[in-house]
Motif scaffolding. Structure first.
Motif, short mmCIF file in Angstrom:
data_model
loop_
_atom_site.label_atom_id
_atom_site.label_comp_id
_atom_site.label_asym_id
_atom_site.label_seq_id
_atom_site.Cartn_x
_atom_site.Cartn_y
_atom_site.Cartn_z
N UNK A 162 42.73 55.02 30.65
CA UNK A 162 43.26 54.30 31.63
C UNK A 162 44.55 54.33 31.77
N UNK A 163 45.10 54.13 33.11
CA UNK A 163 46.66 54.06 33.23
C UNK A 163 47.11 52.65 33.63
N UNK A 164 47.50 52.14 32.51
CA UNK A 164 47.78 50.57 32.81
C UNK A 164 49.31 50.46 33.50
N UNK A 165 50.17 51.44 33.62
CA UNK A 165 51.35 51.40 34.40
C UNK A 165 51.05 51.54 35.71
N UNK A 166 50.17 52.53 36.34
CA UNK A 166 49.81 52.56 37.61
C UNK A 166 48.86 51.23 37.86
N UNK A 167 47.97 50.98 37.41
CA UNK A 167 46.94 50.17 37.56
C UNK A 167 46.99 49.01 36.44
N UNK A 168 47.84 47.99 36.48
CA UNK A 168 47.92 47.18 35.29
C UNK A 168 46.70 46.31 35.24
N UNK A 169 45.92 46.10 36.48
CA UNK A 169 44.67 45.10 36.43
C UNK A 169 43.55 45.69 35.98
N UNK A 170 43.16 46.85 36.50
CA UNK A 170 41.93 47.45 36.30
C UNK A 170 41.92 48.87 35.28
N UNK A 171 43.15 49.42 35.40
CA UNK A 171 43.54 50.73 34.67
C UNK A 171 42.93 51.72 35.13
N UNK A 172 42.17 51.75 36.30
CA UNK A 172 41.57 52.95 36.97
C UNK A 172 42.36 53.50 37.96
N UNK A 173 42.34 54.91 38.20
CA UNK A 173 42.96 55.51 39.04
C UNK A 173 42.03 56.52 39.97
N UNK A 174 42.44 57.33 40.91
CA UNK A 174 41.57 58.12 41.59
C UNK A 174 40.84 59.30 40.80
N UNK B 107 38.26 37.73 40.32
CA UNK B 107 39.10 38.39 39.48
C UNK B 107 38.50 39.34 38.58
N UNK B 108 37.23 39.30 38.13
CA UNK B 108 36.64 40.06 37.48
C UNK B 108 35.95 41.47 38.00
N UNK B 109 36.37 41.25 39.73
CA UNK B 109 35.73 42.46 40.60
C UNK B 109 34.66 42.03 41.31
N UNK B 110 33.86 41.26 41.01
CA UNK B 110 32.74 40.75 41.51
C UNK B 110 32.69 40.44 42.92
N UNK B 111 31.84 40.94 43.75
CA UNK B 111 31.70 40.45 45.19
C UNK B 111 30.86 38.98 45.13
N UNK B 112 30.95 38.26 46.11
CA UNK B 112 29.98 37.06 46.08
C UNK B 112 28.60 37.55 45.96
N UNK C 176 48.04 42.44 43.04
CA UNK C 176 47.08 41.32 42.68
C UNK C 176 45.91 41.04 43.85
N UNK C 177 44.72 40.94 43.48
CA UNK C 177 43.72 40.41 44.40
C UNK C 177 44.06 38.97 44.86
N UNK C 178 43.68 38.72 46.05
CA UNK C 178 43.95 37.51 46.64
C UNK C 178 43.58 36.17 45.72
N UNK C 179 42.49 36.51 44.97
CA UNK C 179 42.08 35.30 44.03
C UNK C 179 43.17 34.91 42.83
N UNK C 180 43.99 36.07 42.63
CA UNK C 180 44.72 36.06 41.39
C UNK C 180 46.00 35.26 41.89
N UNK D 266 37.54 32.72 40.00
CA UNK D 266 36.03 32.16 40.54
C UNK D 266 36.30 32.11 42.05
N UNK D 267 35.31 32.76 42.69
CA UNK D 267 35.15 32.60 44.05
C UNK D 267 33.95 31.79 44.52
N UNK D 268 34.27 30.88 45.18
CA UNK D 268 32.90 30.09 45.77
C UNK D 268 32.72 30.15 47.12
N UNK D 269 31.55 30.40 47.73
CA UNK D 269 31.61 30.37 49.21
C UNK D 269 30.38 29.48 49.66
#
Length: 642
Positions: free
Chosen positions: A6-18, A265-270, A371-375, A398-401
């Motif tokens: 993981x790269x937490x400097x570039x991707x502090x929220x997920x750690x993931x890169x290309x 915030x956990x990445x889940x779509x509705x 940040x994601x909008x939810x964050x 959490x996101x509620x629809x």
């Protein structure tokens, strides 16, 4: 799955890169190799059951839906192909088109031939993925095929131009095929006509605010992003058609402005709509916006949302111990799988790798994650096209629809409720109940059973609210003369659900349920239930309801095999308007205030109309709202008008 550090400097929220996206693509594509036929034309993945189209069609699906991410992987690397992906798919193109057949099953002597493209046949869907893959890799694959192979592949694809698709997003599959054939100089007039027809059809379904209905009058779901926006925008991009890209790119940008708010915030779509087994295909429109420059999102936010969604599913069992995507949401779960889905269907998720077309130096890969909008903040966003109200909270992510516009009912008839469309609310952390009491639903309890919602008639949306009208149904028939007018008001993590029921017999029992929360350990709260000490679903009666309890959900939901939900009950009065109102909350915060302390509601008759009621709702920390509910009519006054 072996992944880079993981790269937490570039991707502090997920750690993931290309590099993580490339590694996931490589792993998924490697895992399907053992299931390919001798020449690779059909990839016959194992699964609990075949689709309704048969195993030959499922094998073509395995080829086509893995060919697309393979093409994105190679094209994104400028043609570099160290794993020999294109060589295998070239061999499959050759073998599959030698003798296309109408046989549904795989015969011992023929485990390579592709099915014919027929009217409303599944092969038309897969032809679109093959066509896009061929466009993406043309200099490294198509241009190097022998003339006879190109002729056979062209003839097979050309059938898609002349066959009748289903009258929904399928209208875009001949468009995808036509775009490639026109560029390849094959059946050019027919190919260009197919492109025009596809665009004309979806133009009829566009609602002017970034949302399409999917062929049926009120069908709104993830197909907006992973088909209705993606296909025309990708076609325009590959054709370098600037006017077309401007039209469909602007629509995509409008869609993303709201769609970005539907990821937790956990990445889940509705969790809403059909074909949910496509999972992280929900990220494809995010990448399409970045690819074409038609997005309201910052590059780091695009990557944060997309990486969050991909990681969400991989971390929660979407891939089995063989490295294969399963039919389900997190792990396998056939209850949310449609009859048209087979073992390879989840690989529609391959369109999520569209971001690899952006070079490594593009800001979407080099900018720090935003940040994601939810964050960022608590948000209540009205989406007037689908009739939705999106409510998110930063504290728990959490996101509620809240649904006052989608039902997936065909135009000519009304069928049974689909729980993935008809519920009053959906979220990123809960799924609908498949058995037992329906979650997030108001029902009249009749001798024939609890009523369903049926067709939803939107009555409007506005700041913090959405409303609809519907006519309860039971046993396939509408209850004579009964109308429910429903309103949702949302603020923070709390919401008010108000329903005016007209025309029902006095004394008829009425129930309102809340969110079905899944967990191996559930506890009863004063106003609801909490699962695994984390996720709480609560209801508190404000008017009309006289009792409260909680109910188990047999078999749980897509989020777990055990679940429970809160429930309120009351009955239709003998005189006066039948108003039922409650406060509701879905939260993962550890110590929220008591739900009864967060909202108050006052109701009184409308002196000018005995069928209407006037409400004053006072949320804690927000100005009061005044509402008039009448049969089939809702008026919400702005907060500042108090």
């Amino acid at each position: 799955m072996r992944l880079p550090p993981e790269d937490r400097d570039l991707s502090p929220r997920t750690g993931w890169t290309r590099a993580h996206w490339e590694a996931v693509a490589d792993t998924l594509l490697t895992a399907v190799r053992p299931y390919a036929g001798p020449a690779g034309a059909l990839i016959d993945l194992p699964g609990p059951r075949p689709s309704r189209s048969g195993r030959r069609s499922d094998g073509l699906e395995g080829f086509a839906r893995t060919f697309l991410p393979a093409a994105l992987r190679v094209a994104g690397a400028g043609g570099a192909d160290p794993h020999g992906l294109l060589e295998r798919y070239a061999a499959g193109l050759d073998a599959g088109t030698r003798a296309p057949t109408g046989e549904r099953d795989l015969a011992d002597g023929d485990r390579e031939s592709w099915p014919l493209i027929t009217d409303r046949g599944q092969a038309m869907v897969e032809a679109a993925s093959i066509a896009f893959a061929l466009r993406l890799t043309r200099p490294w694959l198509w241009d190097r095929l022998s003339g006879p192979v190109r002729d056979r592949v062209g003839r097979w694809l050309t059938d898609a131009l002349h066959r009748t698709p289903n009258d929904n997003n399928w209208r875009l599959f001949p468009l995808a095929v036509g775009g490639f054939l026109a560029e390849a100089g094959i059946a050019e007039p027919e190919a260009r006509a197919a492109v025009r027809r596809g665009l004309e059809h979806i133009d009829r379904w566009y609602l002017d605010d970034g949302w399409y209905t999917d062929g049926r009058p009120r069908a709104f779901d993830h197909y907006n992003g992973w088909a209705l926006h993606l296909y025309p925008v990708l076609h325009a991009h590959l054709a370098d058609d600037r006017p077309l890209r401007a039209v469909y790119g602007e629509r995509l940008a409008a869609h993303l402005a709201g769609y970005a708010h539907t990821f937790g915030a956990d990445g889940a779509p509705v969790h809403q709509g059909r074909s949910l087994t496509y999972r992280f295909a929900a990220t494809a429109p995010l990448w399409a916006g970045a690819l074409t420059g038609h997005t309201p999102l910052a590059p780091g936010t695009t990557r944060r949302l997309a990486s969050g969604a991909l990681r969400h599913f991989l971390d929660r069992g979407a891939v089995d111990d063989r490295g294969l995507l399963t039919l389900g949401w997190h792990g396998p779960d056939l209850r949310l799988v449609q009859v048209y889905s087979g073992p390879a269907s989840p690989y529609w998720a391959g369109s999520a790798f569209l971001g690899l077309l952006l070079p490594p130096g593009h800001p979407v890969w080099t900018a720090p994650e935003g940040p994601a909008p939810v964050e960022e903040r608590d948000t209540v966003l009205a989406l007037p096209g689908p009739g939705w109200l999106v409510q998110s909270t930063a504290a728990d992510g959490l996101v509620r629809l809240h649904n006052h516009g989608s039902d997936d009912q065909p135009a000519e008839a009304v069928g049974p409720d689909d729980p993935h469309y008809a519920r009053l609310a959906h979220s990123t952390a809960t799924g609908p109940a498949f058995e037992g009491p329906a979650d997030n639903h108001l029902a009249l309890l009749t001798d024939a059973g609890p009523t369903e919602r049926g067709r939803v008639h939107p009555l409007g949306t506005g700041p913090g609210w959405a409303a609809s009208r519907w006519h309860p149904r039971v046993g396939g028939h509408r209850l004579p003369g009964v109308t429910v007018t429903s309103l949702t008001l949302a603020h923070g993590a709390e919401e008010v659900r108000a329903h005016l029921v007209t025309g029902g017999p006095a004394g008829t029992p009425v129930t309102q349920t809340g969110w079905a929360v899944a967990g191996t350990r559930t506890e009863q709260l004063a106003a609801g239930v909490r699962a695994d000490g984390r996720l709480a679903s609560e209801l508190h009666a404000l008017h009309g309801f006289t009792a409260a309890d909680d109910a188990r959900v047999p078999g749980g939901t897509a989020f777990g095999p055990e679940a429970a939900l809160p429930r309120l009950t009351g009955e239709l009065p003998a005189t006066g308007p039948a108003l039922f109102a409650c406060a509701a909350r879905l939260t993962a915060t550890p110590h929220p205030p008591a739900l009864a302390d967060t909202i108050t509601l006052e109701a009184r008759p409308d002196d000018g109309d005995p069928t209407a009621v006037l409400l004053t709702v006072r949320p804690t920390g927000a100005p009061p709202r005044r509402i008039r509910l009448a049969p089939g009519e809702v008026t919400v006054l702005a907060a500042e008008q108090d």
